[in-house]
Motif scaffolding. Structure first.
Motif, mmCIF file in Angstrom:
data_model
loop_
_atom_site.group_PDB
_atom_site.id
_atom_site.type_symbol
_atom_site.label_atom_id
_atom_site.label_comp_id
_atom_site.label_asym_id
_atom_site.label_seq_id
_atom_site.Cartn_x
_atom_site.Cartn_y
_atom_site.Cartn_z
ATOM 1 N N LEU A 22 0.777 -1.218 0.019
ATOM 2 C CA LEU A 22 -0.079 0.084 -0.042
ATOM 3 C C LEU A 22 0.938 1.299 -0.136
ATOM 4 C CD1 LEU A 22 -3.032 -0.988 2.549
ATOM 5 C CD2 LEU A 22 -3.313 -0.701 -0.152
ATOM 6 N N LYS A 23 2.011 1.260 0.844
ATOM 7 C CA LYS A 23 2.804 2.475 0.741
ATOM 8 C C LYS A 23 3.452 2.645 -0.628
ATOM 9 C CE LYS A 23 4.109 2.187 5.911
ATOM 10 N NZ LYS A 23 5.249 2.138 6.682
ATOM 11 N N ASN A 24 4.039 1.577 -1.119
ATOM 12 C CA ASN A 24 4.557 1.642 -2.503
ATOM 13 C C ASN A 24 3.373 2.006 -3.601
ATOM 14 O OD1 ASN A 24 7.034 0.544 -1.488
ATOM 15 N ND2 ASN A 24 6.457 -1.794 -2.023
ATOM 16 N N SER A 25 2.203 1.651 -3.500
ATOM 17 C CA SER A 25 1.096 2.108 -4.274
ATOM 18 C C SER A 25 0.978 3.620 -4.158
ATOM 19 C CB SER A 25 -0.089 1.455 -3.914
ATOM 20 O OG SER A 25 0.177 -0.383 -4.210
ATOM 21 N N MET A 26 0.918 3.888 -2.783
ATOM 22 C CA MET A 26 0.673 5.456 -2.582
ATOM 23 C C MET A 26 1.739 6.288 -2.756
ATOM 24 S SD MET A 26 -0.987 5.213 1.179
ATOM 25 C CE MET A 26 -0.946 6.874 1.456
ATOM 26 N N GLU A 27 3.046 5.793 -2.769
ATOM 27 C CA GLU A 27 4.267 6.498 -3.268
ATOM 28 C C GLU A 27 4.354 6.595 -4.970
ATOM 29 O OE1 GLU A 27 7.751 4.469 -2.125
ATOM 30 O OE2 GLU A 27 7.547 5.264 0.065
ATOM 31 N N LEU A 29 1.488 6.539 -6.392
ATOM 32 C CA LEU A 29 0.447 7.362 -6.889
ATOM 33 C C LEU A 29 0.638 8.680 -6.503
ATOM 34 C CD1 LEU A 29 -2.832 5.250 -5.313
ATOM 35 C CD2 LEU A 29 -2.357 5.759 -7.785
ATOM 36 N N ASP A 30 1.427 8.820 -5.659
ATOM 37 C CA ASP A 30 1.833 10.176 -5.350
ATOM 38 C C ASP A 30 2.777 10.848 -6.284
ATOM 39 O OD1 ASP A 30 1.989 12.582 -3.663
ATOM 40 O OD2 ASP A 30 4.120 11.845 -3.209
ATOM 41 N N SER A 33 0.754 11.459 -9.289
ATOM 42 C CA SER A 33 -0.028 12.689 -9.048
ATOM 43 C C SER A 33 0.695 13.798 -9.312
ATOM 44 C CB SER A 33 -0.566 12.669 -7.581
ATOM 45 O OG SER A 33 -1.663 11.533 -7.720
#
Length: 208
Positions: A22-27, A29-30, A33
């Motif tokens: 999830l952290k990797n996905s968020m990174e 995504l970030d 973005s």
């Protein structure tokens, strides 16, 4: 127990891996973005610059149009000022003529009003006189009718008198003619007798 501990450990490991994913996905995504934002920002700045250039071009064209329109306006203002001056002079002349016409009309109407009042007064006076004359005419007509009737009666009487006089004249003429005939016969009868007597004497003398 060991199996439970292994399951717990496995679950905890799975959870950590999930969190890491999830952290990797968020990174990711970030990062996406940020890239999208940067791209959008760049595109926006590019579009803004294009729109700014287009706007500046439109402003330049509009400024040029404004300048041309101002020149046309100044030219038309000069023309309209000359036309306005001519119209003002014409308006002043027309207003003066209208004022003169109004004054002449007022003067003429005042004279006509005075003349009308004078004529109306004369008409009223003549109407009253005419009424008196009509009354007098009615009286005179009645008197004339009476006089005509009396004249007719007198004429009738005169006619009757003349007819009577004519009858009497004819009768008198006949009487006079008869009388003259009678007198003449009376005068000539003795002469005839005397002539007859003389004739007999002559006969006797001739016989002797």
């Amino acid at each position: 127990m060991i199996l439970a501990a292994l399951e717990t450990r496995q679950a905890s490991s799975n959870k950590d891996n999930m969190i890491k994913d999830l952290k990797n996905s968020m990174e990711v995504l970030d990062e996406c973005s940020k890239n999208n934002i940067l791209q959008v920002k760049q595109e926006g700045e590019k579009q803004q610059k294009e729109e700014l250039r287009a706007s500046q071009a439109r402003c330049a064209r509009l400024q040029q149009d404004i300048q041309q329109l101002e020149e046309q306006l100044n030219k038309q203002v000069l023309e309209h000022r000359a036309s306005e001056l001519a119209l003002r002079k014409r308006k002043c002349r027309v207003e003066t003529e209208i004022l003169n016409w109004v004054q002449a009309y007022d003067t003429d109407m005042a004279e006509k009003q005075a003349e009308f009042e004078e004529v109306h007064a004369a008409y009223t006076k003549e109407k009253a006189e005419l009424s008196l004359l009509m009354e007098k005419h009615a009286v005179l007509l009645q008197e004339y009718s009476q006089i005509e009737e009396e004249r007719r009666i007198n004429e009738e009487k005169k006619k009757q008198a003349l007819e009577k006089l004519a009858v009497m004249t004819r009768a008198a003429t006949r009487i006079q003619a008869f009388w003259r005939g009678y007198l003449i016969r009376s005068i000539f009868k003795p002469k005839k007798k005397k002539k007859k007597g003389k004739g007999k004497g002559k006969d006797k003398k001739e016989k002797k």
